[in-house]
Scaffold this motif. Structure first.
Motif, PDB file in Angstrom:
ATOM      1  N   ALA A 163      37.545 -13.778 -18.934  1.00  0.00           N
ATOM      2  CA  ALA A 163      38.960 -13.387 -19.091  1.00  0.00           C
ATOM      3  C   ALA A 163      39.718 -14.460 -19.881  1.00  0.00           C
ATOM      4  CB  ALA A 163      39.609 -13.207 -17.720  1.00  0.00           C
ATOM      5  N   GLU A 204      48.605 -14.042 -16.134  1.00  0.00           N
ATOM      6  CA  GLU A 204      49.196 -12.777 -15.642  1.00  0.00           C
ATOM      7  C   GLU A 204      48.792 -12.539 -14.183  1.00  0.00           C
ATOM      8  OE1 GLU A 204      48.842  -8.687 -17.571  1.00  0.00           O
ATOM      9  OE2 GLU A 204      48.182 -10.018 -19.154  1.00  0.00           O
ATOM     10  N   LEU A 232      39.723  -8.500 -13.769  1.00  0.00           N
ATOM     11  CA  LEU A 232      40.631  -8.974 -14.827  1.00  0.00           C
ATOM     12  C   LEU A 232      40.458  -8.188 -16.123  1.00  0.00           C
ATOM     13  CD1 LEU A 232      40.311 -12.843 -14.321  1.00  0.00           C
ATOM     14  CD2 LEU A 232      42.309 -11.441 -13.818  1.00  0.00           C
ATOM     15  N   ARG A 237      45.393 -13.750 -19.637  1.00  0.00           N
ATOM     16  CA  ARG A 237      45.139 -12.745 -18.583  1.00  0.00           C
ATOM     17  C   ARG A 237      45.100 -13.441 -17.215  1.00  0.00           C
ATOM     18  NH1 ARG A 237      46.071  -7.660 -17.173  1.00  0.00           N
ATOM     19  NH2 ARG A 237      44.300  -6.629 -16.181  1.00  0.00           N
TER      20      ARG A 237
END
Ligand SMILES: Cc1ncc(COP(=O)(O)O)c(C=O)c1O
Length: 413
Positions: free
Chosen positions: A314, A321, A411, A318
């Motif tokens: 990932a 997030e 993810l 990401r």
């Protein structure tokens, strides 16, 4: 050995690890209110007792002989550069991973910012890269104490002495920080601080210039106060200077906030150590290295190095997030500064050649691979207020990271 159990990530509708907010910033109370009202009612709103007291107390706190209070960390840098004699045609070597003000201040005094890379393990300026960037026009080096960790002040001091350069410490993020037992700021020729609202010492806005050198300190004082001299008449202006003064309101708030500085710094250090401990067995996430010679880190930011390979590939963005969704506010931080079009624009018609560029300054030539990687894929910032909480707050940060790793297959997408 316990087997990790994947849980639904908050990003995918699962329950966030952290449901309550982290400690807010600023921290203030009735004493701050009283300090501000006292100035209001005194009717003395500039250059009076509070500014005088800040100019006594802050240099003393930072083990500097002299200092002057200014309006921001940016103006502090401008004043320091001008006091150091930096001007049109001069080059100033700076790290490429910093807040824009470090570079903008150089441009604002008419000189050329020469960006060099930072070290991969501390994100502070790389002394070897500085050495390689020195030319006959280099006048100064700015050491940014990134995130609150002093840059290699031994290496930079030796280098600056060898080449006859001024060393300016940008300590905007480093109140209380120490290098080998000495507070930062006046280890170099001049040092600058910021008291902007996000900083560990907050007066809304504000800045400070310190120095142990009598002549540099006098020049800084004059430049920040319309070119006046300390002993001269009000309308006597031996130097060209600006009005970069701090107000009495800022100074009053600063003095009042200074009372919290040490206890808050101690708490941040304690929690930073705890967080490092909690994170130590999580692969792919590693705090920045703290140099052995750093005897006190200011932890304006707690910076993590992210490696996507340990998180199912990932991206760093990401991961951030997912972290935010778990209730831990992380951020990606700076972009490579030299790529801001403003620098190319500003220097397009620069009247002089710059030996560092082999001609007119051309920022499209600049490439700092470590900075590029940090900005694109690696850095995860946690702001200083997260370190002002309880042990449980710190445990939640690590728990969120662990949960994301154990559920990293979620993810994707
Ligand atoms: C490294 C660095 N230098 C300079 C500054 C400029 O300070 P100010 O915002 O007070 O002008 C900052 C503030 O964000 C900073 O982080």
């Amino acid at each position: 050995m316990t087997t990790a159990v994947a849980q639904p990530l908050a990003l995918r509708g699962g329950t966030p690890v952290r449901q309550a907010p982290f400690p807010s910033w600023p921290v203030f109370g009735p004493e701050d209110e009283f300090a501000l009202l006292e100035v209001l009612h005194s009717g003395r709103w500039f250059l009076s007792d509070r500014v005088a007291e800040v100019e006594r107390a802050f240099p003393e706190f930072h083990q500097a002989r002299h200092g002057c209070a200014v309006s921001s960390g940016t103006t502090a840098l401008q004043v320091a550069l001008e006091a150091a004699g930096v001007g049109v045609g001069d080059e100033v070597v700076i790290p490429s991973y910093t807040f824009v003000a470090t570079a903008a201040a150089v441009a604002l005094v008419g000189a050329v910012p020469v960006f060099v890379d930072v070290t991969p393990d501390t994100y502070c300026i790389d002394v070897t890269a500085v050495e390689a960037a020195v030319t006959e026009r280099t006048r100064a080096v700015i050491a940014v104490h990134l995130a609150g960790q002093p840059a290699d002040l031994d290496g930079l001091t030796i280098l600056c002495k060898k080449h006859g350069l001024r060393l300016i410490e940008d300590a905007a993020q480093a109140h209380c920080a120490e290098w080998k037992g000495r507070r930062v700021g006046a280890i170099g020729d001049l040092g600058t601080f910021s008291f902007q609202a996000s900083k560990n010492l907050n007066a809304g806005e504000g800045g400070f210039v310190v120095s142990d050198d009598d002549a540099l300190a006098d020049a800084a004082w004059s430049i920040h106060n319309c070119g006046r001299s300390r002993s001269g008449e009000w309308y006597e202006h031996p130097l060209i200077g600006g009005n970069y003064r701090m107000t009495e309101f800022q100074a009053a708030l600063l003095l009042s906030q200074m009372r919290n500085l040490e206890p808050q710094a101690d708490l941040r250090s304690k929690n930073a150590a705890l967080l490092a401990d909690h994170l130590s067995d999580i692969e792919g996430i590693e705090p920045l290295l703290v140099d052995d010679r750093v005897t006190r880190h200011a932890y304006h930011l707690y910076v993590l190095r992210y490696d996507g390979a340990a998180f199912g590939g990932a991206t760093r963005d990401r991961f951030i997030e997912a972290l935010c969704a778990e209730g831990v506010p992380g951020a990606a931080g700076y972009r490579p500064l030299y790529r801001e079009p403003a620098f190319q624009e500003r220097f397009r018609d620069y009247p002089l050649d710059s030996p560092a560029f082999g001609g007119k300054p051309d920022y499209s030539q600049v490439d700092c691979p470590v900075t590029e990687r940090i900005c694109a894929d690696e850095a995860v910032w946690l702001t200083q207020n997260l370190l002002l909480g309880s042990e449980q707050d710190i445990a939640h940060i690590a728990e969120a990271v662990r949960k994301i790793q154990q559920s990293s297959d979620q993810l994707a997408g």
